[in-house]
Design an enzyme around this catalytic site. Structure first.
Site, PDB file in Angstrom:
ATOM      1  N   GLY A  18     -35.859 -31.305 -34.414  1.00 50.77           N
ATOM      2  CA  GLY A  18     -37.256 -31.357 -33.958  1.00 50.77           C
ATOM      3  C   GLY A  18     -38.178 -32.023 -34.953  1.00 50.77           C
ATOM      4  N   GLU A  69     -34.192 -20.106 -45.328  1.00 52.27           N
ATOM      5  CA  GLU A  69     -33.794 -19.174 -44.260  1.00 52.27           C
ATOM      6  C   GLU A  69     -33.299 -17.836 -44.791  1.00 52.27           C
ATOM      7  OE1 GLU A  69     -31.417 -21.056 -41.259  1.00 52.27           O
ATOM      8  OE2 GLU A  69     -31.123 -19.192 -40.136  1.00 52.27           O
ATOM      9  N   GLU A 111     -43.443 -29.203 -29.273  1.00 52.36           N
ATOM     10  CA  GLU A 111     -42.357 -28.268 -28.963  1.00 52.36           C
ATOM     11  C   GLU A 111     -42.979 -27.003 -28.398  1.00 52.36           C
ATOM     12  OE1 GLU A 111     -38.510 -28.549 -31.556  1.00 52.36           O
ATOM     13  OE2 GLU A 111     -40.213 -28.724 -32.885  1.00 52.36           O
ATOM     14  N   HIS A 157     -31.414 -20.301 -29.746  1.00 56.01           N
ATOM     15  CA  HIS A 157     -32.000 -21.533 -29.200  1.00 56.01           C
ATOM     16  C   HIS A 157     -31.478 -21.698 -27.778  1.00 56.01           C
ATOM     17  CE1 HIS A 157     -33.206 -25.662 -28.692  1.00 56.01           C
ATOM     18  NE2 HIS A 157     -33.828 -25.629 -29.857  1.00 56.01           N
ATOM     19  N   ASP A 180     -23.713 -15.945 -46.528  1.00 52.64           N
ATOM     20  CA  ASP A 180     -23.264 -15.538 -47.865  1.00 52.64           C
ATOM     21  C   ASP A 180     -24.407 -15.027 -48.755  1.00 52.64           C
ATOM     22  OD1 ASP A 180     -20.677 -16.586 -47.138  1.00 52.64           O
ATOM     23  OD2 ASP A 180     -21.494 -18.563 -47.541  1.00 52.64           O
ATOM     24  N   ARG A 189     -39.725 -17.204 -34.725  1.00 47.04           N
ATOM     25  CA  ARG A 189     -40.242 -18.373 -35.454  1.00 47.04           C
ATOM     26  C   ARG A 189     -40.782 -19.427 -34.501  1.00 47.04           C
ATOM     27  NH1 ARG A 189     -37.935 -23.278 -36.648  1.00 47.04           N
ATOM     28  NH2 ARG A 189     -35.887 -22.548 -35.959  1.00 47.04           N
ATOM     29  N   THR A 246     -30.363 -27.581 -42.939  1.00 43.78           N
ATOM     30  CA  THR A 246     -31.464 -28.555 -42.879  1.00 43.78           C
ATOM     31  C   THR A 246     -31.020 -29.854 -42.226  1.00 43.78           C
ATOM     32  OG1 THR A 246     -32.610 -27.729 -44.837  1.00 43.78           O
ATOM     33  CG2 THR A 246     -32.975 -30.040 -44.292  1.00 43.78           C
ATOM     34  N   ARG A 294     -38.992 -19.415 -27.235  1.00 42.71           N
ATOM     35  CA  ARG A 294     -37.525 -19.539 -27.157  1.00 42.71           C
ATOM     36  C   ARG A 294     -36.819 -18.302 -26.628  1.00 42.71           C
ATOM     37  NH1 ARG A 294     -36.184 -22.915 -32.666  1.00 42.71           N
ATOM     38  NH2 ARG A 294     -37.264 -24.738 -31.871  1.00 42.71           N
ATOM     39  N   LYS A 301     -22.092 -24.816 -51.695  1.00 39.00           N
ATOM     40  CA  LYS A 301     -20.801 -24.369 -51.169  1.00 39.00           C
ATOM     41  C   LYS A 301     -19.947 -25.536 -50.670  1.00 39.00           C
ATOM     42  CE  LYS A 301     -19.549 -21.333 -47.310  1.00 39.00           C
ATOM     43  NZ  LYS A 301     -20.069 -20.394 -46.305  1.00 39.00           N
ATOM     44  N   SER A 340     -28.124 -26.179 -51.101  1.00 33.82           N
ATOM     45  CA  SER A 340     -28.654 -27.541 -51.171  1.00 33.82           C
ATOM     46  C   SER A 340     -29.334 -27.973 -49.875  1.00 33.82           C
ATOM     47  CB  SER A 340     -27.532 -28.514 -51.530  1.00 33.82           C
ATOM     48  OG  SER A 340     -26.527 -28.497 -50.528  1.00 33.82           O
ATOM     49  N   GLY A 341     -29.914 -27.010 -49.154  1.00 35.87           N
ATOM     50  CA  GLY A 341     -30.787 -27.355 -48.028  1.00 35.87           C
ATOM     51  C   GLY A 341     -32.149 -27.748 -48.588  1.00 35.87           C
ATOM     52  N   ALA A 394     -34.904 -26.104 -48.991  1.00 28.89           N
ATOM     53  CA  ALA A 394     -35.530 -25.152 -49.923  1.00 28.89           C
ATOM     54  C   ALA A 394     -34.914 -25.291 -51.311  1.00 28.89           C
ATOM     55  CB  ALA A 394     -35.357 -23.718 -49.404  1.00 28.89           C
TER      56      ALA A 394
HETATM   57  C1  SIN Z   1     -35.206 -28.128 -32.037  1.00 29.19           C
HETATM   58  O1  SIN Z   1     -35.277 -29.311 -32.342  1.00 29.19           O
HETATM   59  O2  SIN Z   1     -35.211 -27.733 -30.883  1.00 29.19           O
HETATM   60  C2  SIN Z   1     -35.089 -27.109 -33.131  1.00 29.19           C
HETATM   61  C3  SIN Z   1     -36.247 -27.134 -34.005  1.00 29.19           C
HETATM   62  C4  SIN Z   1     -36.422 -25.824 -34.693  1.00 29.19           C
HETATM   63  O3  SIN Z   1     -35.540 -24.963 -34.635  1.00 29.19           O
HETATM   64  O4  SIN Z   1     -37.482 -25.609 -35.260  1.00 29.19           O
END
Ligand code: SIN
Length: 536
Positions: free
Chosen positions: A61, A371, A126, A240, A219, A382, A56, A286, A48, A26-27, A29
Site C-alpha cells: 500500500g 511490529e 485505502e 487482511h 521470535d 491498525r 517491510t 479490515r 535472521k 532488518s525491516g 524499524a
Molecule cells: C495493503 O496494501 O493492503 C496493506 C497495507 C497495510 O497493511 O497497511
C-alpha cells in the site's frame, strides 16, 4: 511456567561479540534505528535471513502521511483513533502522525522515489481514511523503503551487518538487558551490547493463512516475553481481507489500494456484497471486510471470494499495480480481464512488547520498535499504511533513547557479566529425538487459524490453549526450526490467553459469544508479564 531460556548456554564458555548498540531485525524499524545509532557508537545489526528480507519488503500500500493539500494532522489522528476503537494512546498517535512527516521527507532526501502526480507527491486511498494520504511507489512501497534505507545505511561507514543470525534469547539479569544469545551460521555466540533495539517484526506465520513471509514466526515477541517484558494487546491480530487464494500459491497480498482505486469484492455468484455489511462498502475497516468475506464464503459454500478490477483501465492497472499484475499473471490470472480469487489471511500484530513514547520497555537497556512493539498507536485495529510510518518514527526514537542510555554504561558493566541458562549444569530436559517439529509447527498454525482467528469463542479458544499446552515440552532446543517452534508456541499461547480474557468484540478481536463492544468493562488493555497478568 515455561522456561526462561530455550537454549542451554553459559556466557563464560561461548565466543563473544561486543558492541555499543545491537539492533535485531532488518525491516524498516531496525534499519532506521541502526542509521540513527550509527552516528553515536558501534552498531551491530543482526538479521535472521538476509538484510533485505523482512515484513517491510512485502508492504504494498504505502506510507500514510498527512502531507497532501486536503489533509491535516488532525484528520490523520482522527482516522487512526477511530480505527483503533478506543484503545489507541492519543499522545503516541500524535507523535507518529507529526514526526512522520519529517521522517518521510528525510526518506525522499535519501532518494525515495515515491510516485508523483505532476510535480508533487501522489497520494492513494485505502480503507478507513477520510483523505487520500498514502505515499507509495507503485504497489512495491516496502521494497522502495527497504532499498532506500539499506542504501543509506551502507553509505554510512560502520554498521556491522550479520546475516543469518538467529537471536534466540535476550540475556538479562535483574531486569536489565545485556545482549542476546544468538546462533550465527552454526555457532552459538553471546552478543553483548550497551543497549539492545528489538525490531524483529511480526508473527503471521503462526497462522495457516498469512500474507507474511516465512521469517515472521514471532521470535522477538517470544524472546521478550521470556525475558520478562510486559506484553500488551496480544489479542489484537489484524487479518487482511484479500490475499491470493490459489492451490499451491502463497497467500500473496492483494493490496487494499486496489479497492482504494475502485476495485470491488464479489462472491462466487458474482454478487457485490460489501454494501450489505458497512456504509463504506469495499472501503470498510479490515475486520469488517474479513468477517464479510468469511460469511459470503459460508453463504455460497465457496472457498474464496473475488476481487474485481476489470472495470478499471488496463493501462492504469498495469502502471499503478505492476507487481500484483505480474504476480497474478505468473499464476495465469490477467487482472485486467479476470477476477482475482481472494480470502483473508493473518497480516499484522497490533499488540506486542509494551513501550513508552521513547520505545523503552520495562527492561533497562532494551528498546522495541516496529511490529514487535506495542507503542499504543494502533489500539484494537491498525489503520492501513500506518505501519511503515510507525517503524520509521519509533525506530528513530528507539535509537535516540538507546544513545542516551548507552552514555551511562561502561563497557566493563556488561562484558564482565556471566549469564547462563537457569540449569546449565543439568543434563536432562532436551527434546526427544522423535519429536516431529514440522508437524508440531503445522499443528500450531492449524489450531490458531481454526480457533483463534477471525471469529473466536470461548470453547474454541480453550481448545486452542489445551492443544498448545500438549505441544509444550518445556525443554532446551538446539536448531532454528526448534527455536521457531518454541517461539510460535509462546506467542500463540499469549494470543489465545488474551483472547479468552477479553469477553467483548472490538476492532480485530471478534468473539461470537460476545459480539458487542463493551466500553464499560473493556475500554482497557490486557498486559501480561511472564507470571503476572494485569489489566489497566
Ligand atoms: C495493503 O496494501 O493492503 C496493506 C497495507 C497495510 O497493511 O497497511
Amino acid at each position: 511456567m515455561s522456561r526462561r531460556y530455550i537454549v542451554r548456554f553459559d556466557s563464560a564458555k561461548l565466543p563473544k561479540i561486543e558492541t555499543d548498540f545491537l539492533v535485531i531485525g532488518s525491516g524498516s524499524a531496525g534499519l532506521r534505528a541502526a542509521i540513527e545509532a550509527n552516528q553515536h557508537g558501534d552498531v551491530v545489526l543482526m538479521t535472521k535471513s538476509v538484510l533485505k528480507e523482512s515484513n517491510t519488503r512485502y508492504a504494498q500500500g504505502g506510507i500514510a502521511v498527512a502531507m497532501s493539500k486536503e489533509d491535516t494532522i488532525a484528520f490523520h489522528v482522527e482516522d487512526t483513533l477511530k480505527a483503533g476503537v478506543g484503545l489507541c494512546d492519543q499522545t503516541a498517535v500524535g507523535v507518529m502522525v507529526e514526526e512522520g512527516i519529517q521522517r518521510v521527507l528525510e526518506m525522499i532526501q535519501w532518494g525515495a522515489n515515491f510516485d508523483k502526480e505532476g510535480d508533487t507527491l501522489g497520494f492513494t486511498m485505502e480503507a478507513a481514511h477520510q483523505r487520500r494520504r498514502i505515499v507509495h511507489r507503485g504497489d512495491a512501497t516496502g521494497q522502495e523503503t527497504t532499498d532506500v534505507l539499506v542504501r543509506h545505511l551502507k553509505s554510512q561507514d560502520g554498521v556491522k551487518v550479520i546475516e543469518h543470525a538467529f537471536a534466540i534469547d535476550l540475556m538479562t539479569q535483574d531486569d536489565t538487558c545485556y545482549g542476546v544469545i544468538a546462533l550465527i551460521e552454526d555457532t552459538l555466540y553471546c552478543v553483548f551490547a550497551k543497549a539492545v533495539i528489538l525490531a524483529t517484526g511480526g508473527l503471521g506465520r503462526i497462522y495457516q493463512c498469512t500474507s507474511n513471509p516465512n521469517v515472521a514466526t514471532g521470535d522477538g515477541f517470544a524472546a521478550a516475553w521470556r525475558a520478562g517484558c510486559e506484553m500488551m494487546d496480544m489479542e489484537f491480530v489484524q487479518f487482511h481481507p484479500t490475499t491470493l487464494f490459489l492451490i499451491d500459491a502463497p497467500h500473496y497480498l492483494i493490496s487494499e489500494a486496489l479497492r482504494g482505486e475502485g476495485g470491488v469484492l464479489i462472491n462466487s455468484r458474482g454478487e457485490l456484497f460489501m454494501g450489505k455489511y458497512h456504509e463504506m462498502a469495499d472501503l470498510a475497516p479490515r475486520d469488517v471486510v474479513s468477517r464479510a468475506v468469511l460469511n459470503e464464503m459460508q453463504l455460497t459454500g465457496a472457498l474464496c471470494v473475488y476481487l474485481d478490477v476489470t472495470h478499471l483501465k488496463p493501462d492504469f492497472i498495469r502502471n499503478r499495480f505492476p507487481t500484483i499484475y505480474q504476480t497474478c499473471q505468473h499464476y495465469g490470472i490477467d487482472i485486467t480481464t479476470d477476477v482475482i480469487p481472494v480470502r483473508s489471511g493473518a497480516h499484522f500484530m497490533m499488540g506486542g512488547v509494551r513501550t513508552n513514547l521513547n520505545a523503552e520497555t520495562n527492561i533497562r537497556g532494551l528498546y522495541a520498535c516496529g511490529e514487535v512493539a506495542c507503542t499504543g498507536v494502533h489500539g484494537a485495529n491498525r489503520l492501513a499504511s500506518n505501519s511503515l510510518l510507525e517503524c520509521i518514527v519509533f525506530g528513530t526514537r528507539a535509537a535516540k533513547a538507546a544513545i542516551e542510555y548507552a552514555r551511562t554504561i561502561r563497557k566493563e558493566d556488561y562484558t564482565r557479566m556471566r549469564i547462563r541458562s537457569d540449569d546449565a549444569a543439568s543434563a536432562h530436559q532436551t527434546a526427544p529425538q522423535e519429536f516431529d517439529l514440522h508437524a508440531a509447527q503445522e499443528s500450531i498454525r492449524e489450531t490458531m487459524w481454526q480457533n483463534a482467528g477471525i471469529l473466536r469463542n470461548e470453547r474454541d479458544l480453550n481448545a486452542t490453549v489445551d492443544k498448545l499446552e500438549t505441544l509444550d515440552l518445556n525443554c532446551y532446543w538446539n536448531s532454528i526450526e526448534a527455536f521457531e517452534f518454541q517461539n510460535m508456541l509462546n506467542v500463540a499461547k499469549l494470543i489465545a490467553d488474551a483472547a479468552i480474557v477479553r469477553t467483548e468484540s472490538r476492532g480485530a478481536h471478534y468473539r461470537e459469544d460476545f459480539p458487542e463492544r463493551d466500553d464499560t468493562q473493556w475500554k482497557q488493555h490486557i498486559v501480561v508479564r511472564r507470571s503476572a497478568p494485569r489489566l489497566f
